[in-house]
Enzyme design. Structure first.
Site, PDB file in Angstrom:
ATOM      1  CG  MET A 127      -1.899  -1.192   1.180  1.00 47.75           C
ATOM      2  SD  MET A 127      -3.396  -0.919   2.106  1.00 47.75           S
ATOM      3  CE  MET A 127      -2.753  -0.702   3.754  1.00 47.75           C
ATOM      4  N   GLY A 128       2.160   1.080  -0.282  1.00 45.73           N
ATOM      5  CA  GLY A 128       3.034   2.241  -0.413  1.00 45.73           C
ATOM      6  C   GLY A 128       3.538   2.778   0.906  1.00 45.73           C
ATOM      7  CE1 TYR A 129       4.833   8.654   3.631  1.00 43.56           C
ATOM      8  CE2 TYR A 129       5.434   7.425   5.596  1.00 43.56           C
ATOM      9  CZ  TYR A 129       5.383   8.606   4.898  1.00 43.56           C
ATOM     10  OH  TYR A 129       5.885   9.744   5.459  1.00 43.56           O
ATOM     11  CG  HIS A 186       6.957  -1.917   2.085  1.00 39.11           C
ATOM     12  ND1 HIS A 186       6.810  -0.743   2.777  1.00 39.11           N
ATOM     13  CD2 HIS A 186       5.763  -2.543   2.158  1.00 39.11           C
ATOM     14  CE1 HIS A 186       5.568  -0.655   3.235  1.00 39.11           C
ATOM     15  NE2 HIS A 186       4.918  -1.738   2.880  1.00 39.11           N
ATOM     16  CG  ASP A 234       0.517  -7.369   7.318  1.00 31.59           C
ATOM     17  OD1 ASP A 234      -0.325  -6.665   7.871  1.00 31.59           O
ATOM     18  OD2 ASP A 234       1.608  -6.907   6.893  1.00 31.59           O
TER      19      ASP A 234
HETATM   20  P1  AMP Z   1       1.580  -2.968   3.443  1.00 27.02           P
HETATM   21  O1  AMP Z   1       2.098  -1.911   2.529  1.00 27.02           O
HETATM   22  O2  AMP Z   1       1.637  -2.606   4.886  1.00 27.02           O
HETATM   23  O3  AMP Z   1       0.237  -3.510   3.003  1.00 27.02           O
HETATM   24  O4  AMP Z   1       2.588  -4.186   3.311  1.00 27.02           O
HETATM   25  C1  AMP Z   1       2.932  -4.721   2.074  1.00 27.02           C
HETATM   26  C2  AMP Z   1       3.722  -5.992   2.280  1.00 27.02           C
HETATM   27  O5  AMP Z   1       4.884  -5.711   3.036  1.00 27.02           O
HETATM   28  C3  AMP Z   1       2.928  -7.054   3.059  1.00 27.02           C
HETATM   29  O6  AMP Z   1       3.228  -8.345   2.543  1.00 27.02           O
HETATM   30  C4  AMP Z   1       3.456  -6.880   4.444  1.00 27.02           C
HETATM   31  O7  AMP Z   1       3.351  -8.037   5.243  1.00 27.02           O
HETATM   32  C5  AMP Z   1       4.901  -6.538   4.178  1.00 27.02           C
HETATM   33  N1  AMP Z   1       5.462  -5.841   5.327  1.00 27.02           N
HETATM   34  C6  AMP Z   1       4.949  -4.768   5.983  1.00 27.02           C
HETATM   35  N2  AMP Z   1       5.718  -4.431   7.040  1.00 27.02           N
HETATM   36  C7  AMP Z   1       6.737  -5.311   7.062  1.00 27.02           C
HETATM   37  C8  AMP Z   1       7.869  -5.504   7.919  1.00 27.02           C
HETATM   38  N3  AMP Z   1       8.104  -4.717   8.970  1.00 27.02           N
HETATM   39  N4  AMP Z   1       8.720  -6.523   7.631  1.00 27.02           N
HETATM   40  C9  AMP Z   1       8.498  -7.330   6.573  1.00 27.02           C
HETATM   41  N5  AMP Z   1       7.451  -7.202   5.732  1.00 27.02           N
HETATM   42  C10 AMP Z   1       6.587  -6.213   5.963  1.00 27.02           C
END
Ligand code: AMP
Length: 286
Positions: A30-32, A37, A150
């Site tokens: 979802m960016g940022y 990531h 997640d």
């Molecule tokens: P999000 O942008 O938060 O939806 O995350 C995108 C992907 O990055 C998902 O597969 C998350 O599980 C992974 N992700 C988010 N935070 C972390 C982290 N701290 N360490 C590893 N993977 C992450």
């Protein structure tokens, strides 16, 4: 690195890569973007010929009153980070592109999506599964990369891939943490300095649960209590759940048998910021 925003262009690119015999890795986000990531993108770049990082704040997975509107967004920063980590393409569609009027189909993966996050965020995993299925169709990956951060989401996607016979390998990578143990998250920017300081207690709570199990505790309620005690030290916190469950199906027996894979799951609101985290362990034999 290319930035693609339309479905037709994304499909064309994927077809072309496949025709050339290239392996495609996809990293849905979802960016940022942060180092969590990046760990996924870097692994994808090491394992695949071409990497698509998708950036889409998916309205379908946010409930009423959640943080869809205020979710942090910074496309310019994200494209720079995605490029540096090894992406071939950033796919960043608009909401209208993904959900044109008349859009109606959703994916429901059953009981695994109803517990924990699913119970506190009704419809959340339907939104996640639906958008990930669409992103898979658009990017046609051989391998898809997700973070253990997640954990339940990983189980939901695995269930979908298995049940719908999607020919995609899933890679789940470890959670990347800040120095004090706080799991990296785009939502951490919401925290005030004081909240940020106490947020490391989530990590401490998980560790307390892990330690209890390592010392021979098998009773679920006692493990949960160990975590709860630490979380209670966070001022201004509301605990949605602090729970031990079976790692495969998120079931909650009274006791975990020796050799069982256990996941410790947390969801805690600090002020208006909702954080989740988890850790995996195995119950020791006597
Ligand atoms: P999000 O942008 O938060 O939806 O995350 C995108 C992907 O990055 C998902 O597969 C998350 O599980 C992974 N992700 C988010 N935070 C972390 C982290 N701290 N360490 C590893 N993977 C992450």
């Amino acid at each position: 690195m290319q930035v693609i925003t339309t479905i037709s262009e994304m499909q064309q690119w994927s077809q072309q890569q496949r025709r050339m015999g290239k392996t495609i890795g996809v990293v849905p986000t979802m960016g940022y973007l942060h180092d969590g990531h990046c760990s996924l993108i870097e692994r994808a770049a090491a394992e695949c010929d071409a990497v698509v990082t998708t950036i889409f704040v998916n309205p379908l997975q946010f409930g009423q009153g959640e943080d869809f509107e205020r979710y942090p967004r910074d496309m310019e920063r994200d494209t720079t980070i995605a490029r540096a980590a090894g992406s071939s393409v950033v796919f960043a569609p608009t909401t209208a592109e993904m959900y044109p009027s008349g859009f109606a189909t959703t994916i429901d993966v059953g009981p695994i999506a109803e517990r924990f996050e699913g119970a506190f965020r009704p419809g959340h995993f339907r939104g996640v599964a639906t958008v990930v299925a669409k992103l898979f169709n658009l990017t046609q990956p051989h391998v898809a990369y997700f973070g253990q951060k997640d954990y339940q989401q990983c189980l939901v996607i695995s269930q979908m891939v298995r049940d719908l016979n999607m020919d995609i390998t899933l890679r789940i990578l470890p959670t990347v943490r800040e120095q004090d143990g706080l799991a990296m998250s785009s939502r951490n920017v919401y925290l005030s300095a004081e909240q940020r300081r106490t947020a490391s207690l989530l990590y401490r709570a998980l560790q307390a649960g892990i330690d209890a199990i390592a010392r021979g505790e098998r009773r679920r309620q006692h493990i949960n209590k160990r975590m709860q005690e630490i979380l209670d030290q966070i001022p201004d916190a509301r605990i949605d759940y602090a729970a031990a469950a079976t790692a495969e199906r998120l079931e909650e027996p009274d006791e975990f048998p020796p050799g069982a894979s256990v996941v410790l799951l947390l969801a805690v609101r600090i002020g208006s910021t909702r954080l989740i985290d988890n850790m995996l362990t195995t119950v020791p034999y006597d």
